[in-house]
Design an enzyme around this catalytic site. Structure first.
Site, PDB file in Angstrom:
ATOM      1  N   SER A  76      12.599  -0.764   9.765  1.00 51.02           N
ATOM      2  CA  SER A  76      11.907   0.319  10.460  1.00 51.02           C
ATOM      3  C   SER A  76      11.846   0.010  11.945  1.00 51.02           C
ATOM      4  O   SER A  76      11.552  -1.113  12.337  1.00 51.02           O
ATOM      5  CB  SER A  76      10.489   0.441   9.899  1.00 51.02           C
ATOM      6  N   HIS A 134      -1.280   2.080   4.420  1.00 58.49           N
ATOM      7  CA  HIS A 134      -0.151   2.884   4.895  1.00 58.49           C
ATOM      8  C   HIS A 134      -0.070   4.284   4.298  1.00 58.49           C
ATOM      9  O   HIS A 134       0.644   5.144   4.816  1.00 58.49           O
ATOM     10  CB  HIS A 134       1.140   2.113   4.559  1.00 58.49           C
TER      11      HIS A 134
END
Length: 633
Positions: free
Chosen positions: A544, A328
């Site tokens: 998210s 990420h």
């Protein structure tokens, strides 16, 4: 700033985006107090307020740090980028799978046989190469901001890191490297993992890219080579699934040998990793597919058939379980989505028009990566495998498709779907625990140069007032009072979202002030030692929104041991939620959270419907009242 028409990323190189702003010190400190007041006990808040007031006082420590931070902004393209990257990712010592690396889960593929699965993998590789060519040529259409504010072009830098990044483990902190483009030295190979063995797949031969048929032929050779038991090597990929310090130590042991150094160099410079997975033996439910993408099912399944440091790992399971795992630190979820959607569309379109290549070349066979092992390294492999198994056994994940409504219903209520879902998540958490906690929702700041994210703190005072009214069983609150509180909660969430995407949130700013104090070798300011600050950065709820236009969904693990990860993908008539937690924490349960979420979403819908019905009745009644009465003859 000039607004781009539908330009390309190349055009953007000459369009200079503005720098991430630094909010006023007083503004951030006031917002911080507002964010935490209702989440801590009154006594604790009084103490925190005194500390914050002292920090922000004229001539105080805060002013000194703010001045230095403003100087840093003048000198750099993005004042927060390095601080944020280190704090969010590189300094984190936890293993990448589950704790850090999200996964994108593709629809279950119906492969007829092994050859069919390899054909899918060959198509996927061709799609990756086509997308990479667009990225390299800076020909991707520029992304534009959507939603609350004026349309603006967004920074495209993250796309250029998709295939050029590698995260090296370090003893104290990791290093993210991005190969800067020197076209002549650009990598022309991928790494294919098969049966825990690693192979070099050259995607260019004699200056010409391999056709899909040629890639398929090479993949078939790789599968055959991997089946040769005599040449099979230990599962070195398992080392990359370990804690970052443990992997850094193991890597130090590996690189003592030239053979290992050569193999590592080839992996560290590849375009991406393609993992050809063995059938898992599990039901291909959404939840199981999500688990297998996140951790491969541990060393007994496909957990060692990975190389977690590489930013993009495409997984093709022989049983049709496919997706992507991404490291990420180089880019956000939306960049991953855009890339995956392009590739999935490419696969769907090319499967309908598979052309046999007329010029099929005889290519040199792919090369197996060799490793030198010794008893010490064998011990490290066994320890890594055991730790991964513990992580696998601990992850509690539920993928929940809420089918009663989606974003269309929410828009009909004249509410923002994202804000609505965030308030629903707060209600679910409150139903489970009777309280609200520090919540993280990522907000893109890509409207600025090299912008990544800041945090939307969704556990607002207004959300607390709303969830309390919904959970009250004494009937104290009328529907109109509940609706007013819902409206207030959505408004507060929306205005914090706007603050965050315009660079006016508090998390990056406070991090910047903390890091400047370290650089000045100051004693750590009291505000950052205060228990309120520590609790406010322990995100028990990490959320998210990752929307897709092609059928797929994103998932990730919790960020703290006693927390939940909640990723959601709102569609027009349904919403996909991926809720994760850890089994060894008795306070959390993904199934219990999902049950509360389902109840909460239905209760909010019913409240909205009752309110609409009441409003309609009142409108009809008032219309009737305003009609002049006809007198009877």
């Amino acid at each position: 700033m000039p607004i781009l028409e539908r330009g390309t990323a190349r055009d953007q190189d000459s369009q200079v985006l503005t720098k991430v702003p630094i909010p006023l010190l007083k503004q951030t400190l006031d917002t911080y107090l507002k964010c935490v007041q209702h989440l801590v006990k009154e006594e604790q808040f009084k103490k925190t307020r005194a500390i914050v007031e002292k920090f922000g006082a004229p001539g105080g420590v805060g002013e000194t740090l703010q001045k230095k931070l403003l100087e840093r902004r003048d000198k750099m393209a993005n004042w927060v980028y390095d601080y944020w990257l280190e704090d969010m990712y590189l300094n984190n010592r936890l293993a990448l799978p589950v704790n850090s690396s999200p996964a994108m889960v593709f629809p279950k593929q119906m492969f007829k046989d092994h050859k069919d699965a390899l054909r899918f993998a060959a198509r996927l590789i061709s799609g990756v190469l086509e997308y990479k060519a667009l990225v390299d040529a800076r020909s991707l259409p520029v992304d534009f901001t959507r939603g609350q504010l004026a349309v603006m072009p967004m920074c495209m830098e993250q796309y250029y890191r998709l295939f050029t990044s590698y995260r090296y483990p370090g003893l104290k902190t990791d290093t993210l490297t991005v190969q800067m483009k020197a076209a002549f030295s650009a990598p022309e190979h991928m790494i294919v993992a098969c049966k825990n063995q690693f192979f070099v797949l050259d995607v260019v031969a004699n200056s010409k890219q391999l056709s899909e048929e040629e890639i398929l032929s090479q993949l078939e050779k790789i599968v055959k080579m991997s089946e040769n038991a005599e040449e099979r090597l230990p599962p070195f990929g398992i080392l990359t699934s370990d804690g970052r310090t443990e992997w850094a130590q193991a890597r130090e042991a590996l690189i003592k040998d030239q053979i290992n150094r050569d193999s590592l160099a080839l992996i560290e410079s590849c375009i991406c990793v393609v993992c050809l997975d063995e059938p898992s033996g599990l039901q291909p439910s959404d939840t199981n597919r999500a688990l297998l993408m996140l951790h491969g099912g541990g060393h007994e399944k496909n957990g060692a058939n990975r190389w977690y440091d590489k930013s993009m790992q495409f997984v093709v399971g022989m049983d049709g379980i496919c997706g992507v795992v991404c490291e990420h630190s180089p880019f956000e979820g939306i960049v991953l989505v855009q890339c995956c959607e392009y590739i999935m569309k490419y696969i769907m379109e090319s499967s309908s028009k598979m052309v046999k290549s007329s010029s099929f070349r005889e290519l040199p066979p792919p090369r197996r990566l060799c490793w030198k092992c010794n008893p010490h390294i064998q011990g490290l492999l066994a320890a890594s495998a055991e730790r991964l198994q513990r992580l696998v056994n601990n992850l509690d994940m539920t993928v929940f498709k809420f089918r009663d409504y989606g974003k269309e219903f929410i828009k009909q209520q004249k509410m923002s779907p994202d804000a609505f879902i965030q308030v629903a998540l707060q209600l679910a958490f409150f139903k489970c625990t009777g309280r609200l906690v520090s919540t993280y929702e990522s907000a893109s700041i890509r409207r600025f140069q090299e912008g990544r994210v800041d945090n939307i703190r969704s556990a607002t005072a207004e959300a607390l007032a709303f969830v309390k009214s919904m959970a009250d069983e004494r009937g104290t609150f009328s529907d109109s009072e509940k609706m007013k509180r819902l409206g207030d909660a959505i408004k507060a969430q929306t205005s914090y979202t706007i603050a965050a995407i315009t660079g006016m949130a508090i998390d990056n700013h406070l991090l910047g002030l903390l890091r400047i104090s370290k650089e000045l070798n100051m004693e750590k300011p009291e505000i950052f030692c205060d228990e309120t600050y520590l609790a406010s950065n322990h995100f028990i709820l990490s959320t998210s929104q990752v929307p897709t236009t092609v059928e797929m969904f994103c998932c990730y693990g919790p960020v703290v041991p006693n927390g939940y990860g909640a990723c959601y993908n709102p569609q027009s008539d349904h919403i996909i939620f991926c809720v994760s937690s850890f089994w060894d924490n008795t306070e959390t349960s993904s199934v219990v959270f999902v049950k509360a979420l389902n109840e909460g979403l239905l209760e909010i819908r019913d409240l909205c419907n009752r309110s609409s019905a009441t409003a309609s009745k009142l409108a009809v009644a008032s219309q009737g009242a305003s009609q002049p009465h006809k007198s009877g003859k």
